[in-house]
Design an enzyme around this catalytic site. Structure first.
Site, PDB file in Angstrom:
ATOM      1  CG  ASP A  42      -2.144  -3.947   9.079  1.00  0.00           C
ATOM      2  OD1 ASP A  42      -1.494  -4.084   9.686  1.00  0.00           O
ATOM      3  OD2 ASP A  42      -2.736  -4.347   8.086  1.00  0.00           O
ATOM      4  CB  VAL A 108       6.908  -5.051   7.315  1.00  0.00           C
ATOM      5  CG1 VAL A 108       7.820  -3.709   6.774  1.00  0.00           C
ATOM      6  CG2 VAL A 108       5.783  -5.364   6.501  1.00  0.00           C
ATOM      7  CG  HIS A 112       5.489  -2.892  12.369  1.00  0.00           C
ATOM      8  ND1 HIS A 112       6.386  -3.378  11.810  1.00  0.00           N
ATOM      9  CD2 HIS A 112       4.513  -3.810  12.461  1.00  0.00           C
ATOM     10  CE1 HIS A 112       6.110  -4.644  11.385  1.00  0.00           C
ATOM     11  NE2 HIS A 112       4.924  -5.145  11.717  1.00  0.00           N
ATOM     12  CG  HIS A 114       0.467  -5.074  14.961  1.00  0.00           C
ATOM     13  ND1 HIS A 114       0.035  -5.166  13.518  1.00  0.00           N
ATOM     14  CD2 HIS A 114       1.759  -5.618  14.720  1.00  0.00           C
ATOM     15  CE1 HIS A 114       0.749  -5.899  12.543  1.00  0.00           C
ATOM     16  NE2 HIS A 114       1.743  -6.094  13.312  1.00  0.00           N
TER      17      HIS A 114
END
Ligand code: 5GP
Ligand code: ZN
Length: 126
Positions: A42, A108, A112, A114
């Site tokens: 990130d 975004v 995804h 994390h």
């Protein structure tokens, strides 16, 4: 990227930041790369280890997943577990989270997960 194989379709969405990272048009710190999934660090880490795992193929969020995505998700979570081990955070524990939509904190719109570790986390998150 050709998109010849529909099984790992390079379905890109114009203007999608993570599609551009997958395509290599925007540089990133890549920590894993296979035909289904990439993982990058990130850009604004919120923990000592903060990695983003994402499908190569554009999927807007977890809300857009179907049962047909089972192989992709199996790979993604297996890669997350492997990265947790190589990052040295597996024993201490870590957090996997995928934000969905505005109230979920998604900024975004390309699915995804994390992978965050190296410190303790509170529950529930803010
Ligand atoms: P979300 O807020 O959608 O759950 O997560 C998006 C994440 O992408 C954020 O943690 C943010 O720091 C990260 N991010 C945004 N732009 C970039 C970028 O250009 N490169 C990388 N590596 N991460 C980014
Ligand atoms: Zn995308």
């Amino acid at each position: 990227m050709s998109g010849d194989d529909p099984g790992v379709a390079d379905v890109r969405v114009a203007g999608c930041l993570f599609c551009r990272i997958v395509a290599g048009e925007i540089p990133s710190a890549l920590v894993h790369d296979d035909e289904l999934v990439i993982a990058i660090r990130d850009i604004a880490p919120r923990a000592p280890t903060h990695i983003l795992l994402m499908p190569r193929r554009h999927i807007g969020s977890a809300a857009d997943l179907t049962e047909a995505d089972a192989p992709l998700l199996g790979r993604l979570f297996a890669v997350a577990a492997e990265l947790a081990r190589t990052e040295g955070i597996a024993d201490g524990g870590y957090r996997l989270v995928s934000n969905v939509g505005r109230w979920g904190g998604q900024t975004v719109d390309h699915l995804h997960v994390h992978l965050m570790g190296g410190r303790s986390f509170t529950w529930p998150p803010g």
